[in-house]
Design a protein around this motif. Structure first.
Motif, mmCIF file in Angstrom:
data_model
loop_
_atom_site.group_PDB
_atom_site.id
_atom_site.type_symbol
_atom_site.label_atom_id
_atom_site.label_comp_id
_atom_site.label_asym_id
_atom_site.label_seq_id
_atom_site.Cartn_x
_atom_site.Cartn_y
_atom_site.Cartn_z
ATOM 1 N N ALA A 50 70.876 70.197 -44.709
ATOM 2 C CA ALA A 50 69.831 69.248 -44.295
ATOM 3 C C ALA A 50 70.031 67.907 -44.996
ATOM 4 N N ALA A 51 70.389 67.959 -46.286
ATOM 5 C CA ALA A 51 70.621 66.718 -47.040
ATOM 6 C C ALA A 51 71.750 65.919 -46.405
ATOM 7 N N LEU A 52 72.793 66.654 -45.951
ATOM 8 C CA LEU A 52 73.935 65.996 -45.316
ATOM 9 C C LEU A 52 73.519 65.351 -44.000
ATOM 10 N N GLN A 53 72.878 66.132 -43.123
ATOM 11 C CA GLN A 53 72.533 65.608 -41.796
ATOM 12 C C GLN A 53 71.575 64.426 -41.887
ATOM 13 N N GLU A 54 70.663 64.491 -42.848
ATOM 14 C CA GLU A 54 69.654 63.435 -42.963
ATOM 15 C C GLU A 54 70.142 62.261 -43.807
ATOM 16 N N ASP A 55 71.351 62.374 -44.375
ATOM 17 C CA ASP A 55 71.933 61.314 -45.208
ATOM 18 C C ASP A 55 70.933 60.831 -46.256
ATOM 19 N N VAL A 56 70.400 61.765 -47.020
ATOM 20 C CA VAL A 56 69.378 61.395 -48.005
ATOM 21 C C VAL A 56 70.014 60.859 -49.295
ATOM 22 N N ASP A 57 69.214 60.123 -50.044
ATOM 23 C CA ASP A 57 69.639 59.572 -51.324
ATOM 24 C C ASP A 57 69.205 60.469 -52.478
ATOM 25 N N VAL A 58 68.128 61.234 -52.228
ATOM 26 C CA VAL A 58 67.536 62.062 -53.278
ATOM 27 C C VAL A 58 67.236 63.461 -52.714
ATOM 28 N N VAL A 59 67.519 64.489 -53.520
ATOM 29 C CA VAL A 59 67.044 65.833 -53.180
ATOM 30 C C VAL A 59 66.078 66.276 -54.276
ATOM 31 N N GLY A 60 64.843 66.583 -53.899
ATOM 32 C CA GLY A 60 63.853 67.075 -54.849
ATOM 33 C C GLY A 60 63.599 68.545 -54.594
ATOM 34 N N LEU A 61 63.819 69.370 -55.631
ATOM 35 C CA LEU A 61 63.706 70.811 -55.456
ATOM 36 C C LEU A 61 62.479 71.334 -56.177
ATOM 37 N N ALA A 67 63.605 81.803 -60.384
ATOM 38 C CA ALA A 67 65.029 81.962 -60.066
ATOM 39 C C ALA A 67 65.795 80.643 -60.202
ATOM 40 N N HIS A 68 65.195 79.696 -60.938
ATOM 41 C CA HIS A 68 65.798 78.358 -60.997
ATOM 42 C C HIS A 68 67.202 78.340 -61.585
ATOM 43 N N MET A 69 67.468 79.210 -62.557
ATOM 44 C CA MET A 69 68.786 79.164 -63.199
ATOM 45 C C MET A 69 69.910 79.557 -62.252
ATOM 46 N N THR A 70 69.608 80.382 -61.274
ATOM 47 C CA THR A 70 70.651 80.717 -60.296
ATOM 48 C C THR A 70 70.623 79.750 -59.117
ATOM 49 N N LEU A 71 69.417 79.475 -58.602
ATOM 50 C CA LEU A 71 69.338 78.727 -57.346
ATOM 51 C C LEU A 71 69.651 77.232 -57.499
ATOM 52 N N LEU A 72 69.096 76.594 -58.530
ATOM 53 C CA LEU A 72 69.272 75.143 -58.629
ATOM 54 C C LEU A 72 70.743 74.718 -58.787
ATOM 55 N N PRO A 73 71.488 75.356 -59.703
ATOM 56 C CA PRO A 73 72.911 74.987 -59.777
ATOM 57 C C PRO A 73 73.657 75.251 -58.473
ATOM 58 N N ARG A 74 73.218 76.273 -57.750
ATOM 59 C CA ARG A 74 73.904 76.559 -56.475
ATOM 60 C C ARG A 74 73.651 75.475 -55.436
ATOM 61 N N VAL A 75 72.447 74.886 -55.465
ATOM 62 C CA VAL A 75 72.174 73.769 -54.550
ATOM 63 C C VAL A 75 73.120 72.608 -54.859
ATOM 64 N N VAL A 76 73.253 72.303 -56.175
ATOM 65 C CA VAL A 76 74.154 71.206 -56.577
ATOM 66 C C VAL A 76 75.576 71.505 -56.103
ATOM 67 N N GLU A 77 75.981 72.753 -56.319
ATOM 68 C CA GLU A 77 77.322 73.181 -55.901
ATOM 69 C C GLU A 77 77.541 72.963 -54.390
ATOM 70 N N GLU A 78 76.551 73.385 -53.599
ATOM 71 C CA GLU A 78 76.652 73.244 -52.140
ATOM 72 C C GLU A 78 76.692 71.768 -51.730
ATOM 73 N N LEU A 79 75.929 70.947 -52.453
ATOM 74 C CA LEU A 79 75.945 69.506 -52.163
ATOM 75 C C LEU A 79 77.338 68.940 -52.433
ATOM 76 N N ARG A 80 77.894 69.288 -53.589
ATOM 77 C CA ARG A 80 79.233 68.789 -53.971
ATOM 78 C C ARG A 80 80.287 69.248 -52.963
ATOM 79 N N LYS A 81 80.146 70.492 -52.528
ATOM 80 C CA LYS A 81 81.099 71.060 -51.566
ATOM 81 C C LYS A 81 81.174 70.208 -50.308
ATOM 82 N N ARG A 82 80.030 69.592 -49.964
ATOM 83 C CA ARG A 82 79.968 68.771 -48.764
ATOM 84 C C ARG A 82 80.232 67.293 -49.048
ATOM 85 N N GLY A 83 80.645 67.009 -50.273
ATOM 86 C CA GLY A 83 80.969 65.624 -50.611
ATOM 87 C C GLY A 83 79.763 64.768 -50.944
ATOM 88 N N LEU A 84 78.617 65.403 -51.166
ATOM 89 C CA LEU A 84 77.413 64.625 -51.481
ATOM 90 C C LEU A 84 77.308 64.457 -52.998
#
Lengths: 145, 345
Positions: A50-61, A67-84
Motif C-alpha cells: 500500500a505504501a508503494l502504490q500510494e507513494d507515501v512519504d511516511v508510514v505510521g504503524l 508483537a511489535h518486535m517481530t512485526l515492525l522490523p518486518r514492515v521495514v524489511e518489506e519496504l526496503r525490499k520494494r526500494g522504499l
C-alpha cells in the motif's frame, strides 16, 4: 507551494483496536497531511505494498498486540525490499521503553507512546522533511505549467 | 528513485510499480513534469475500459469496487483503481479510507490501487484524476475503476471520465429525497441497489424504478388520490439504464452487474454513442485545459497587483465584471498577437 506530504497509517498484526490509529489519522489530516488509512489486520507485505502504490512519504504503524518486535522490523524489511528506502517509518501504541533502541536500530525512526500529543507527532514529521507545520496547509495546490 | 518523467514512464510500462506510483504523484503535482509526462503517455491511451462508480456515502461503493475487481481478475483482466476522497477546504488535509474495503486484491500484481484527495476541486473527482486514469491506461491496465467522492449529488464529473457510469444507492439513506435530486440519476448508465438484503431495499428499488419510470408514467398516491407523474428524464436513445440489486459483501448480483457493463459497452460500440461520447469528452477537456492555461497566462502577463486593483474597483462598483474581463483581454491581446501571429512589417 510544496509537495503534499502523504502518510500511510497502518495496523500490523491481529489486535482489533484501531481507536488510536484513527485519532492519529484524523489529527494528521487536520494538520494538512493526506492520510491513507488501510484498516485492521494488515500483514507487513500488505502495508509495504500500500505504501508503494500510494507513494507515501511516511508510514505510521500502530500496534497494541505486543508483537511489535517481530512485526515492525518486518514492515521495514518489506519496504526496503520494494526500494522504499527514503520513507519515514514511525510507530505508536503499547511499546515498552526497553524495546525502543532495538526498534530504532531496525529502522523505526521514532516510537510514540500513549499520551503523546498529536502536535508532537506533527512536529516530528515536519522537522524530518524540513518544513513548518503552517506550510502544510498550502502544500499540494496543483501547479500550472 | 528518479523523478525524470520519461524514465519513470519507460519503467512503469515495463511493469515497475514503484515507478508507476511516483509517476502518478508527478501527474498529481502538476507543473512542467506533468505536462511532459502527459504528452509522453497520451499516444498509449485509449485501450482501457473505464468504469465510474458513484453514489452517496455508505452506499457501498468501495465494497462494490472490491467485488468487481475480483470478478475481472477471475476473467484474467488487470485492474487499475482510482479512489477519490475529499480534501478539507480548511486544512488541505484528507483522510483517504477507501482501501479498507478493497483488501481482496492485496498482493495481486494485476491490481493497482491509488487513493486521491480532491485538492480543492469540486464535482466528485480531483483535478488530476483524468491524467491518472490515462496513466493507468497507458501502462496497460485493462479495466479502470474510478470511485468518486460520494457526496451523492454533485459528482457529475465522472460522466466526463468514464465509459460506463454506475450509480449506487442503498436502502435507508434517505433515498426518496436523494433520488429526486437532479443530476446524479441522469448520469447513470447502470443503477445498483446495493445492500439488497437489507430492509427497505424493495422500497429503494421501487423509487428508482418510478424515477426512471421505464417508459410508463408512474402512479403515486397523493392525498389518497392516484395520480400519474410524468417521466422526469426521457430514457437515453437506445439505452435504458437497468436497475440491479447487489450484496457486494457476499458477491450476490455481481455476475449480473459485470454482464450489464458488457451490454452497455456493446451498446456504446454498436450505436456509435461510444465514439460520440469520446469526442465530446476530449473536446470538453481541451476547452477546460485551454481556459486554465489562458488564465495562467493572464495572471502572468498582467500581474497580481493589477488583478488586485481590478478586484478593488469591482468591489467599489467602479466597473462591472464584463468590463473588467474586456480590460484583461485587451491587455494580453498584444502578447498573443505578437507571439502567435507576427504582423507583417
Amino acid at each position: 507551494m510544496g509537495r503534499k506530504i502523504r502518510v500511510l497509517i497502518a495496523k500490523p498484526g491481529l489486535d482489533g483496536h484501531d481507536r488510536g490509529a484513527k485519532v492519529i489519522a484524523r489529527a494528521l489530516r487536520d494538520a494538512g497531511f493526506e492520510v491513507i488509512y488501510t484498516g485492521l489486520r494488515q500483514t507487513p507485505e500488505m502495508i509495504a505494498e500500500a505504501a508503494l502504490q500510494e507513494d507515501v512519504d511516511v508510514v505510521g504503524l500502530s500496534i497494541l498486540s505486543g508483537a511489535h518486535m517481530t512485526l515492525l522490523p518486518r514492515v521495514v524489511e518489506e519496504l526496503r525490499k520494494r526500494g522504499l528506502d527514503d520513507v519515514l517509518v514511525i510507530a505508536g501504541g503499547i511499546i515498552p521503553e526497553e524495546d525502543i533502541p532495538a526498534l530504532k536500530a531496525a529502522g523505526i525512526r521514532e516510537v510514540f507512546g500513549p499520551g503523546t500529543s498529536t502536535e508532537t507527532i506533527v512536529q516530528f514529521i515536519c522537522e524530518h522533511f524540513g518544513i513548518r507545520p503552517e506550510d502544510l496547509k498550502a502544500a499540494g495546490e496543483p501547479a500550472l505549467p | 528513485m528518479t523523478r525524470d518523467p520519461i524514465t519513470l514512464f519507460e519503467r512503469a510500462r515495463a511493469g515497475d510499480r514503484r515507478a508507476l506510483a511516483r509517476l502518478l504523484s508527478l501527474l498529481e503535482e502538476g507543473g512542467e513534469a506533468a505536462v511532459q509526462l502527459s504528452a509522453r503517455l497520451f499516444p498509449h491511451t485509449g485501450n482501457a475500459y473505464v468504469i465510474g462508480i458513484t453514489g452517496p456515502p455508505g452506499s457501498g461503493k468501495s465494497t462494490l469496487v472490491n467485488a468487481l475487481t475480483r470478478a475481472y481478475r477471475e476473467r484474467g483482466e488487470t485492474v487499475g483503481i482510482v479512489a477519490v476522497d475529499p480534501s478539507s477546504p480548511f486544512t488541505g488535509g484528507a483522510l483517504l479510507g477507501d482501501r479498507i474495503r478493497m483488501q481482496d486484491a492485496a498482493g495481486d500484481p494485476g491490481v493497482f490501487i491509488r487513493s486521491m484527495a480532491t485538492r480543492g476541486s469540486l464535482g466528485g473527482l480531483a483535478r488530476a484524476t483524468r491524467e491518472i486514469i490515462r496513466a493507468l491506461d497507458a501502462v496497460g491496465f485493462q479495466r479502470i475503476l474510478v470511485e468518486t467522492v460520494g457526496a451523492g449529488q454533485v459528482e457529475v464529473d465522472i460522466a466526463q471520465a468514464a465509459d460506463t457510469v454506475i450509480v449506487v444507492q442503498a436502502p435507508g439513506l434517505g433515498d426518496d429525497i436523494q433520488a429526486i435530486k437532479a443530476g446524479i440519476l441522469e448520469i447513470a448508465d447502470i443503477l445498483v441497489v446495493n445492500k439488497a438484503d437489507r430492509e427497505g431495499a424493495a422500497a429503494t428499488l421501487h423509487i428508482l424504478r418510478s424515477m426512471l419510470s421505464l417508459g410508463q408514467p408512474a402512479v403515486v398516491r397523493h392525498h389518497g388520490q392516484a395520480m400519474a407523474i410524468q417521466r422526469v428524464e426521457p430514457s437515453r436513445e437506445g439505452w435504458t439504464p437497468p436497475i440491479l440489486q447487489t450484496v457486494a459483501t457476499s458477491g450476490k448480483g455481481i455476475p449480473e452487474l459485470v454482464e450489464a457493463i458488457e451490454r452497455h459497452r456493446a451498446y456504446l460500440e454498436e450505436s456509435g454513442e461510444g465514439e460520440a461520447r469520446r469526442r465530446r469528452r476530449i473536446a470538453e477537456e481541451l476547452a477546460a485545459l485551454t481556459r486554465e492555461r489562458l488564465w495562467a497566462r493572464v495572471v502572468h502577463q498582467v500581474g497580481r497587483a493589477r488583478l488586485d486593483g481590478l478586484v478593488d474597483q469591482l468591489l467599489r462598483r467602479e466597473i462591472d465584471l464584463h468590463t473588467a474581463v474586456e480590460r484583461l483581454l485587451e491587455e494580453i491581446q498584444p502578447c498573443i498577437e505578437e507571439r502567435d501571429f507576427p504582423r507583417e512589417a
